[in-house]
Design an enzyme around this catalytic site. Structure first.
Site, mmCIF file in Angstrom:
data_model
loop_
_atom_site.group_PDB
_atom_site.id
_atom_site.type_symbol
_atom_site.label_atom_id
_atom_site.label_comp_id
_atom_site.label_asym_id
_atom_site.label_seq_id
_atom_site.Cartn_x
_atom_site.Cartn_y
_atom_site.Cartn_z
ATOM 1 N N LYS A 176 -5.260 5.142 36.750
ATOM 2 C CA LYS A 176 -4.511 5.436 37.979
ATOM 3 C C LYS A 176 -4.958 6.772 38.580
ATOM 4 C CE LYS A 176 -0.587 2.675 36.482
ATOM 5 N NZ LYS A 176 0.718 2.644 35.806
ATOM 6 N N GLN B 210 5.065 6.570 33.249
ATOM 7 C CA GLN B 210 4.383 5.465 32.554
ATOM 8 C C GLN B 210 5.254 4.918 31.417
ATOM 9 O OE1 GLN B 210 1.274 4.047 33.405
ATOM 10 N NE2 GLN B 210 1.884 2.528 31.893
ATOM 11 N N ASP C 255 6.490 3.114 41.896
ATOM 12 C CA ASP C 255 6.425 1.943 41.009
ATOM 13 C C ASP C 255 7.442 0.879 41.432
ATOM 14 O OD1 ASP C 255 4.439 1.794 39.106
ATOM 15 O OD2 ASP C 255 5.492 3.035 37.633
#
Ligand code: NAD
Length: 291
Positions: A53, A97, A120
């Site tokens: 990412k 994460q 997200d």
């Protein structure tokens, strides 16, 4: 004729479009998007994902910040980091994460993220807005799938879409997106899961199959109707001593036998995976534009 839904090529194209917009912003003297990623502990897979990412951010000209916290980080310490990111005007969006170490409550952490920075799309506010078809951040994998279908003009209206797997990050949001009144969408959706009976008969009736269960080769040719579209979300590492990494990546679909029956199919790797990362970038750009 089978068409491969090429996630690598499509993601590259979208990255170029994003990079172009970043360049235009820079030329106008505007700030470039800034994405932060929080990683707690040293889980191998999250290491790989966060690294990918951050690299993707650099490629399109975003600023990126990696916040790495140790395995022994307390929930309170993580919540304090989140509070800092929420308040930092220089950070446009950030991700935490997953998975988190077991002593940290994932739900409390996701709730603490400012929904306006939740690129997200996991905060309940964004999930609710998605369900109501209001502006929101779509979760990256479903958003990537939608974009792939759209770029290849895969017909969805009136089609029967069968989704295998009901996770909060893939299966469930896919049901919401595929039934929406728009394109891609307007499908008749069936959500199947581990308690579904007669799964094979149901999948056989699908015009569109979205496999997100994490079982390598689960979807076989005898489960797929002639002319169906198959989206394989599965990513499972399988030990393979012939590979330098020591493993290969397997999807949920037995590609070689299923592909010849399909109108459209995603490969693994190179299908949904690259689309997921580029969707995170697209969300971060949107976070800036919405400010
Ligand atoms: P998960 O592991 O959280 O849940 C799996 C789901 O599959 C559950 O809802 C379960 O009910 C269902 N299931 C399990 N066995 C089943 C069976 N025999 N029949 C029907 N349903 C069954 O799922 P997840 O986090 O959505 O991940 C699924 C797969 O997708 C994994 O391989 C994961 O690595 C992969 N994944 C890929 C990406 C990407 O970017 N391509 C992103 C997220 C997840």
């Amino acid at each position: 004729m089978m068409t491969l839904l090429d996630g690598n090529a499509t993601a590259r194209k979208i990255r170029e479009e994003i990079a172009q917009q970043v360049n235009e912003r820079r030329a106008q003297g505007l700030a470039v998007p800034h994405l932060a990623a929080v990683r707690v502990g040293n889980n191998g897979a999250s290491l790989t994902y966060v690294g990918a990412k951050v690299r993707a951010c650099e490629e399109v000209g975003f600023k990126s910040t990696l916040v790495h916290l140790g395995d022994d980080t307390t929930e309170a310490q993580l919540l304090a980091t989140i509070d800092t990111l929420n308040r930092d005007p220089d950070i446009d969006g950030y991700i935490v994460q997953l998975p988190l170490p077991p002593h940290i409550n994932e739900h409390r952490v996701l709730l603490a993220i400012d929904p306006a920075k939740d690129v997200d799309g996991f905060h309940p506010e964004n999930v609710g807005r998605m369900a109501l078809n209001l502006p929101c951040f779509l979760p990256a994998t479903p958003y990537g799938i939608i974009q792939l279908l759209e770029r290849y003009h895969v017909p969805t209206e009136g089609k029967h879409c069968v989704i295998i797997g009901r996770s909060h990050i893939v299966g469930l949001p896919m049901t919401i997106l595929m039934q929406r009144n728009g394109y891609p969408g307007n499908a008749t959706v069936t959500l199947t899961h581990s308690k579904t009976v007669h799964l094979k008969e149901i999948v056989c009736q699908a015009d569109i199959v979205i496999a997100a269960l994490g079982r390598p080769g689960f979807v076989t040719a005898d489960m797929v109707a002639e002319g169906a579209t198959v989206v394989d979300v599965g990513i499972t590492r399988i030990a393979d001593p012939t590979k330098k990494s020591g493993f290969r990546i397997a999807g949920d679909v037995l590609f070689d036998e299923v592909a010849p029956r399909c109108a459209f199919i995603t490969p693994v790797p190179g299908g949904v995976g690259p689309m997921t990362i580029v969707s995170l970038l697209a969300n971060t750009l949107q976070a800036v534009l919405r400010k």
